[in-house]
Design a protein around this motif. Structure first.
Motif, PDB file in Angstrom:
ATOM      1  N   LEU A 270       0.825  -1.205   0.000  1.00 16.18           N
ATOM      2  CA  LEU A 270       0.000   0.000   0.000  1.00 16.18           C
ATOM      3  C   LEU A 270       0.863   1.260   0.000  1.00 16.18           C
ATOM      4  O   LEU A 270       0.584   2.220  -0.723  1.00 16.18           O
ATOM      5  N   ALA A 271       1.920   1.256   0.825  1.00 21.96           N
ATOM      6  CA  ALA A 271       2.822   2.410   0.869  1.00 21.96           C
ATOM      7  C   ALA A 271       3.523   2.605  -0.471  1.00 21.96           C
ATOM      8  O   ALA A 271       3.706   3.740  -0.936  1.00 21.96           O
ATOM      9  N   PHE A 272       3.904   1.513  -1.116  1.00 18.24           N
ATOM     10  CA  PHE A 272       4.570   1.604  -2.422  1.00 18.24           C
ATOM     11  C   PHE A 272       3.627   2.186  -3.470  1.00 18.24           C
ATOM     12  O   PHE A 272       4.016   3.048  -4.271  1.00 18.24           O
ATOM     13  N   LEU A 273       2.382   1.721  -3.499  1.00 17.81           N
ATOM     14  CA  LEU A 273       1.414   2.232  -4.469  1.00 17.81           C
ATOM     15  C   LEU A 273       1.122   3.711  -4.229  1.00 17.81           C
ATOM     16  O   LEU A 273       1.011   4.495  -5.184  1.00 17.81           O
ATOM     17  N   LEU A 274       1.020   4.104  -2.971  1.00 18.99           N
ATOM     18  CA  LEU A 274       0.764   5.514  -2.666  1.00 18.99           C
ATOM     19  C   LEU A 274       1.955   6.381  -3.049  1.00 18.99           C
ATOM     20  O   LEU A 274       1.793   7.485  -3.574  1.00 18.99           O
TER      21      LEU A 274
ATOM     22  N   TYR B 255       5.796   4.988   3.600  1.00 18.26           N
ATOM     23  CA  TYR B 255       5.505   5.937   2.515  1.00 18.26           C
ATOM     24  C   TYR B 255       6.569   7.031   2.455  1.00 18.26           C
ATOM     25  O   TYR B 255       7.054   7.386   1.371  1.00 18.26           O
ATOM     26  N   ALA B 256       6.932   7.572   3.612  1.00 19.80           N
ATOM     27  CA  ALA B 256       7.914   8.655   3.637  1.00 19.80           C
ATOM     28  C   ALA B 256       9.263   8.196   3.093  1.00 19.80           C
ATOM     29  O   ALA B 256       9.957   8.959   2.405  1.00 19.80           O
ATOM     30  N   VAL B 257       9.646   6.961   3.376  1.00 19.28           N
ATOM     31  CA  VAL B 257      10.937   6.452   2.907  1.00 19.28           C
ATOM     32  C   VAL B 257      10.895   6.133   1.419  1.00 19.28           C
ATOM     33  O   VAL B 257      11.795   6.513   0.657  1.00 19.28           O
TER      34      VAL B 257
ATOM     35  N   GLY C 170      11.049   9.009  -0.984  1.00 22.55           N
ATOM     36  CA  GLY C 170      12.359   9.624  -1.182  1.00 22.55           C
ATOM     37  C   GLY C 170      13.304   8.828  -2.051  1.00 22.55           C
ATOM     38  O   GLY C 170      14.419   9.275  -2.316  1.00 22.55           O
ATOM     39  N   ILE C 171      12.905   7.644  -2.497  1.00 23.89           N
ATOM     40  CA  ILE C 171      13.744   6.814  -3.372  1.00 23.89           C
ATOM     41  C   ILE C 171      13.500   7.229  -4.823  1.00 23.89           C
ATOM     42  O   ILE C 171      12.358   7.233  -5.294  1.00 23.89           O
ATOM     43  N   ASP C 172      14.559   7.568  -5.511  1.00 25.73           N
ATOM     44  CA  ASP C 172      14.446   7.987  -6.911  1.00 25.73           C
ATOM     45  C   ASP C 172      13.963   6.810  -7.750  1.00 25.73           C
ATOM     46  O   ASP C 172      14.615   5.761  -7.819  1.00 25.73           O
ATOM     47  N   ARG C 173      12.829   6.978  -8.408  1.00 22.80           N
ATOM     48  CA  ARG C 173      12.279   5.878  -9.208  1.00 22.80           C
ATOM     49  C   ARG C 173      13.119   5.609 -10.453  1.00 22.80           C
ATOM     50  O   ARG C 173      12.988   4.551 -11.075  1.00 22.80           O
TER      51      ARG C 173
ATOM     52  N   LEU D 129      16.824  -0.143  -0.390  1.00 25.12           N
ATOM     53  CA  LEU D 129      16.958   1.256   0.003  1.00 25.12           C
ATOM     54  C   LEU D 129      15.946   1.660   1.073  1.00 25.12           C
ATOM     55  O   LEU D 129      16.148   2.663   1.764  1.00 25.12           O
ATOM     56  N   ALA D 130      14.864   0.885   1.193  1.00 23.66           N
ATOM     57  CA  ALA D 130      13.829   1.204   2.180  1.00 23.66           C
ATOM     58  C   ALA D 130      14.011   0.439   3.481  1.00 23.66           C
ATOM     59  O   ALA D 130      13.113   0.434   4.320  1.00 23.66           O
ATOM     60  N   ARG D 131      15.171  -0.230   3.664  1.00 23.83           N
ATOM     61  CA  ARG D 131      15.367  -1.029   4.865  1.00 23.83           C
ATOM     62  C   ARG D 131      15.287  -0.191   6.136  1.00 23.83           C
ATOM     63  O   ARG D 131      14.794  -0.651   7.163  1.00 23.83           O
ATOM     64  N   GLY D 132      15.783   1.044   6.055  1.00 20.89           N
ATOM     65  CA  GLY D 132      15.685   1.906   7.226  1.00 20.89           C
ATOM     66  C   GLY D 132      14.246   2.163   7.635  1.00 20.89           C
ATOM     67  O   GLY D 132      13.896   2.115   8.812  1.00 20.89           O
ATOM     68  N   GLY D 133      13.393   2.431   6.642  1.00 21.94           N
ATOM     69  CA  GLY D 133      11.974   2.638   6.929  1.00 21.94           C
ATOM     70  C   GLY D 133      11.296   1.377   7.407  1.00 21.94           C
ATOM     71  O   GLY D 133      10.423   1.420   8.286  1.00 21.94           O
TER      72      GLY D 133
END
Length: 278
Positions: free
Chosen positions: A81-85, A165-167, A170-173, A197-201
């Motif tokens: 859901l966070a990825f789609l948003l 979502y916040a993390v 911020g990742i360049d698509r 890259l989203a491991r921190g989130g």
């Protein structure tokens, strides 16, 4: 006076109010908690009582298992859901995120009562399970571990989604597009680029959900009922029903120590993840 000394005094003066508030609101209550758990003459008796009783160790295990299950459920449901948003190319993305966080505006007690209605024997959720034939006709989700996990996961899912979502935002698509242009499938690009890259989130969201799950009281006590053998419920019983304040303080101190240990482990994992990313 040297300039460096003046800067140090200015910094100390700016930090002093915040440090005082932190000491009064956080350190002092926790210190009082530990002192309450160690009565004179037998400072470790309450901890020995807890660690030497299989029932209370089972309560601790139930709480940790609850935290792990809720964290896993919210992560599995929240990441897509966070990825789609985060990747939604529409002007309604902000509204969708607002709707996702809308459950946070409603009290956990109110949502727990709503789940109780669904989980009773004649509730919608229980009747759906009964209709499958996998459970008995008098089965109900209320008072079960699975029911507590479902209700608590729904309560904490928005926290996981907002954190991820916040993390992901911020990742360049273009990094994902670059991976796919080199032959990676979308799933492989998602795994090699986005998830890494989203491991921190992922760690931050998991820490928040796990900490809130193991210390949750309202949802486990309402949905779990008399079978809710969890740390927060046990602390409530020992404090207000049995009036055993030293023992309840010891249980709370153990729960606090576990939460701190998890937070320190999270910090270590996050540091390792940053080092690997470099």
């Amino acid at each position: 006076m040297h300039a460096s000394a003046r800067r140090g005094l200015v910094a100390a003066g700016l930090l002093a109010p915040a440090a005082l508030v932190f000491a009064l609101l956080f350190i002092w209550p926790q210190l009082g908690l530990f002192l309450q758990s160690m009565p004179p003459g037998a400072p470790l008796a309450q901890y020995e009582r807890f660690l030497g009783d299989s029932y209370y160790l089972g309560v601790l295990g139930n709480s940790l298992l609850l935290g792990l299950c809720v964290t896993l459920v919210t992560l599995v449901l929240g990441f897509p859901l966070a990825f789609l948003l985060a990747r939604a190319e529409t002007r309604w993305a902000g509204l969708l995120l607002l709707l996702t966080s809308f459950p946070l505006w409603v009290s956990a007690v109110v949502r727990s009562f709503a789940w109780m209605v669904l989980f009773f024997r004649n509730g919608v959720a229980s009747r759906l399970l009964q209709s499958t034939g996998l459970v008995e006709s008098n089965f109900q989700l209320i008072g079960t571990f699975a029911g507590v996990v479902i209700a608590l996961a729904q309560v904490l899912l928005p926290i996981m989604i907002v954190t991820l979502y916040a993390v992901i935002r911020g990742i360049d698509r273009d990094l994902e597009h670059a991976a796919m242009s080199l032959g990676a499938s979308p799933v492989v690009a998602l795994w090699l680029v986005t998830i890494r890259l989203a491991r921190g989130g992922i760690l931050a969201g998991s820490l928040l959900v796990f900490s809130l799950s193991v210390s949750a009281f309202a949802t486990p006590s309402l949905v779990g009922g008399a079978r809710a053998h969890f740390m927060a419920v046990t602390i409530y019983e020992q404090t207000l029903e049995l009036l055993d304040w030293p023992f309840s303080a010891a249980i709370a101190a153990i729960l606090l120590a576990i939460s701190i240990s998890v937070a320190l482990t999270y910090g270590r994992l996050l540091g390792d993840a940053k080092e690997q990313a470099r």
